[in-house]
Design a protein around this motif. Structure first.
Motif, mmCIF file in Angstrom:
data_model
loop_
_atom_site.group_PDB
_atom_site.id
_atom_site.type_symbol
_atom_site.label_atom_id
_atom_site.label_comp_id
_atom_site.label_asym_id
_atom_site.label_seq_id
_atom_site.Cartn_x
_atom_site.Cartn_y
_atom_site.Cartn_z
ATOM 1 N N PRO A 182 0.753 -1.135 -0.153
ATOM 2 C CA PRO A 182 0.076 0.024 0.016
ATOM 3 C C PRO A 182 0.902 1.243 -0.076
ATOM 4 C CG PRO A 182 -0.761 -1.386 1.786
ATOM 5 C CD PRO A 182 0.532 -2.118 1.194
ATOM 6 N N ALA A 183 0.688 2.262 -1.182
ATOM 7 C CA ALA A 183 1.545 3.277 -1.100
ATOM 8 C C ALA A 183 0.719 4.653 -1.659
ATOM 9 C CB ALA A 183 2.862 2.892 -1.964
ATOM 10 N N ALA A 184 -0.374 4.448 -1.060
ATOM 11 C CA ALA A 184 -1.349 5.633 -1.664
ATOM 12 C C ALA A 184 -1.677 6.609 -0.517
ATOM 13 C CB ALA A 184 -2.762 5.313 -2.105
ATOM 14 N N GLY A 185 -0.813 6.445 0.686
ATOM 15 C CA GLY A 185 -1.097 7.320 1.880
ATOM 16 C C GLY A 185 -0.601 8.753 1.307
ATOM 17 N N LEU A 186 -1.010 9.797 2.387
ATOM 18 C CA LEU A 186 -0.739 11.400 1.970
ATOM 19 C C LEU A 186 0.876 11.742 2.337
ATOM 20 C CD1 LEU A 186 -4.036 12.688 2.641
ATOM 21 C CD2 LEU A 186 -3.174 12.120 0.560
ATOM 22 N N GLY A 187 1.189 10.805 3.267
ATOM 23 C CA GLY A 187 2.639 11.047 3.656
ATOM 24 C C GLY A 187 2.684 12.489 4.162
ATOM 25 N N THR A 188 1.768 12.902 5.047
ATOM 26 C CA THR A 188 1.818 14.310 5.493
ATOM 27 C C THR A 188 2.976 14.558 6.504
ATOM 28 O OG1 THR A 188 0.317 13.473 7.371
ATOM 29 C CG2 THR A 188 -0.627 14.533 5.454
ATOM 30 N N ARG A 189 3.514 13.427 7.179
ATOM 31 C CA ARG A 189 4.505 13.734 8.065
ATOM 32 C C ARG A 189 5.954 14.209 7.473
ATOM 33 N NH1 ARG A 189 4.537 8.351 11.145
ATOM 34 N NH2 ARG A 189 3.595 7.705 9.124
ATOM 35 N N LYS A 224 6.271 9.121 -0.325
ATOM 36 C CA LYS A 224 7.419 9.248 0.631
ATOM 37 C C LYS A 224 8.045 7.823 0.319
ATOM 38 C CE LYS A 224 4.530 6.981 4.312
ATOM 39 N NZ LYS A 224 3.996 7.105 5.440
ATOM 40 N N GLU A 225 7.472 6.869 -0.360
ATOM 41 C CA GLU A 225 8.081 5.463 -0.744
ATOM 42 C C GLU A 225 9.189 5.803 -1.459
ATOM 43 O OE1 GLU A 225 4.880 6.203 -0.878
ATOM 44 O OE2 GLU A 225 3.999 4.887 0.543
ATOM 45 N N GLN A 235 -5.608 3.538 -5.647
ATOM 46 C CA GLN A 235 -6.748 3.715 -4.861
ATOM 47 C C GLN A 235 -7.041 5.453 -4.876
ATOM 48 O OE1 GLN A 235 -5.189 4.136 -0.701
ATOM 49 N NE2 GLN A 235 -7.024 3.634 0.185
ATOM 50 N N ALA A 256 -7.668 8.470 -0.581
ATOM 51 C CA ALA A 256 -7.040 7.764 0.699
ATOM 52 C C ALA A 256 -8.027 7.284 1.886
ATOM 53 C CB ALA A 256 -5.790 8.796 1.315
ATOM 54 N N LEU A 257 -8.583 6.096 1.789
ATOM 55 C CA LEU A 257 -9.729 6.021 2.845
ATOM 56 C C LEU A 257 -8.995 4.884 3.909
ATOM 57 C CD1 LEU A 257 -12.872 5.442 0.349
ATOM 58 C CD2 LEU A 257 -12.334 7.446 1.954
ATOM 59 N N GLY A 258 -8.029 4.758 3.829
ATOM 60 C CA GLY A 258 -7.214 4.047 4.938
ATOM 61 C C GLY A 258 -6.676 2.749 4.589
ATOM 62 N N ALA A 263 -7.169 0.258 1.235
ATOM 63 C CA ALA A 263 -5.840 -0.029 0.066
ATOM 64 C C ALA A 263 -5.714 -1.499 -0.054
ATOM 65 C CB ALA A 263 -4.528 1.063 0.564
ATOM 66 N N ASP A 275 7.342 1.746 4.649
ATOM 67 C CA ASP A 275 7.935 2.613 5.370
ATOM 68 C C ASP A 275 8.561 2.094 6.917
ATOM 69 O OD1 ASP A 275 5.481 2.777 6.278
ATOM 70 O OD2 ASP A 275 5.267 4.914 5.996
HETATM 71 P P1 UTP Z 1 0.426 6.091 7.100
HETATM 72 O O1 UTP Z 1 -0.430 5.769 8.401
HETATM 73 O O2 UTP Z 1 1.915 5.894 7.450
HETATM 74 O O3 UTP Z 1 -0.037 7.290 6.541
HETATM 75 O O4 UTP Z 1 0.050 4.934 6.358
HETATM 76 P P2 UTP Z 1 0.722 8.216 5.237
HETATM 77 O O5 UTP Z 1 -0.343 8.978 4.690
HETATM 78 O O6 UTP Z 1 1.558 7.381 4.391
HETATM 79 O O7 UTP Z 1 1.704 8.913 6.204
HETATM 80 P P3 UTP Z 1 1.542 10.084 7.062
HETATM 81 O O8 UTP Z 1 0.906 9.724 8.463
HETATM 82 O O9 UTP Z 1 0.397 11.001 6.561
HETATM 83 O O10 UTP Z 1 2.791 10.701 7.143
HETATM 84 C C1 UTP Z 1 0.251 3.590 6.508
HETATM 85 C C2 UTP Z 1 0.591 2.795 5.058
HETATM 86 O O11 UTP Z 1 -0.524 2.607 4.398
HETATM 87 C C3 UTP Z 1 -0.610 3.359 3.188
HETATM 88 C C4 UTP Z 1 0.442 4.531 3.241
HETATM 89 O O12 UTP Z 1 0.828 4.732 1.736
HETATM 90 C C5 UTP Z 1 1.516 3.476 4.051
HETATM 91 O O13 UTP Z 1 2.229 2.780 3.475
HETATM 92 N N1 UTP Z 1 -1.992 3.785 2.942
HETATM 93 C C6 UTP Z 1 -2.516 4.629 4.003
HETATM 94 C C7 UTP Z 1 -2.474 3.864 1.786
HETATM 95 O O14 UTP Z 1 -2.149 3.031 0.680
HETATM 96 N N2 UTP Z 1 -3.888 4.193 1.579
HETATM 97 C C8 UTP Z 1 -4.458 4.945 2.648
HETATM 98 O O15 UTP Z 1 -5.646 5.491 2.388
HETATM 99 C C9 UTP Z 1 -3.863 5.038 3.740
#
Ligand code: UTP
Length: 293
Positions: free
Chosen positions: A10-17, A27-28, A104, A107-109, A113, A132
């Protein structure tokens, strides 16, 4: 029993940190020394015997696709300049394996994903790796978990002991240590999972780390799981539902995990990997010592 062949990233998170670094790049793709963090995970999955990689991507993630693709211009240029060593490094990535991508859209979690991979995974057990969590281990972490899966036939969650208030940043296992001839001292039978509990409510110090082996029944569970904390579909909620149907194991792997999704964790990983890198580590060590902190 079916073998675990497919690894989902899963690499669709927003990576806000990691903003602003992750505004236009995933971030990946942040490098530890000279390798994007997702490549460490892909190499681990291949070393564990997986032969299909599925990456769940979102907006602005084309850099991941380009990274695992052939780069004709770059390869031609390196060839013309006689940079054979670099050419083989670049070749190795695109030759590594066939990678499939699923989008995805929102980003619904993490659970959502994983659900996106349902069609590509089909009716077989599969691995999920969160890139990560970079794990440095004598035997690749996922390989250790494969051995547990092959012996137990149940889903396996990677776990690590986390003491004190830091536990509240994790999914936490309620689990019993098993008396097992081969995996004794490391293998747990899971009875419940709690997402990010307060310290006083944590059922144990066993944090869930970003490596999972799951049976395909998880997809049905995720489909039936209501949105949880933060309006997201939580993977831990789906796994908790799976518990009512199947046995689930926690495995306290042998190795060091770096949380490269967090700034401090990322810096620590960079320092440790750089110190270990031949041709770089010695000089880097001298430099660090010269800082006289
Ligand atoms: P994180 O909790 O690390 O969230 O997601 P994030 O968005 O990547 O980063 P921050 O917290 O905003 O900095 C854990 C994993 O789940 C994936 C992320 O890509 C990460 O590998 N993920 C999370 C998804 O693929 N989709 C989502 O909707 C949420």
């Amino acid at each position: 029993m079916k073998r675990v062949r497919k690894a989902v990233f899963p690499a669709a998170g927003l990576g806000t940190r990691f903003l602003p670094a992750t505004k236009a790049q995933p971030k990946e793709m942040l490098p530890i020394v000279d390798k994007p963090i997702i490549q460490y995970g892909v190499e681990e999955a291949l070393a564990a015997g997986c032969d299909q990689i599925i990456i769940i991507t979102g907006r602005g993630k084309t850099a991941i696709e380009d990274h695992f693709d052939v780069s004709y211009e770059l390869e031609k240029m390196l060839e013309e300049r006689g940079k054979t060593e670099l050419l083989s490094v670049v070749h190795q990535i695109s030759d590594m394996i066939h990678v499939a991508y699923v989008r995805q859209k929102e980003a619904l979690g993490l659970g959502h994903a994983v659900l996106m991979a349902r069609e590509l995974v089909g009716n077989e057990p599969f691995a999920v790796l969160l890139a990560d969590d970079v794990i440095d281990a004598p035997v690749p972490c996922l390989k250790q978990m494969m051995d547990v899966y092959e012996e137990t036939g149940g889903s396996v969650l990677a776990t690590q002991k986390v003491s004190g208030p830091a536990i509240s940043a994790y999914g936490v296992l309620d689990a019993t240590l098993m008396d097992h001839a081969r995996f004794g001292g490391r293998l747990y039978q899971v009875s419940n999972l709690v997402e990010k509990p307060k310290l006083e409510e944590a059922p144990s110090d066993l944090a869930i780390i970003g490596r999972y082996i799951l049976t395909p029944a998880i997809f049905e569970m995720l489909e039936g799981t209501p949105l949880g904390a933060g309006g997201e579909l939580q993977l831990t909620d789906g796994i908790r539902m799976l518990l009512s149907r199947e046995k689930i194991y926690g495995y306290c792997f042998d190795g060091k995990r770096h949380d490269a999704g967090d700034k401090l964790g990322f810096l620590k990983a960079t320092v440790e990997f750089a110190l270990k890198r031949p041709g770089l580590g010695g000089e880097f060590r001298s430099y660090l010592k010269s800082l006289e902190l």
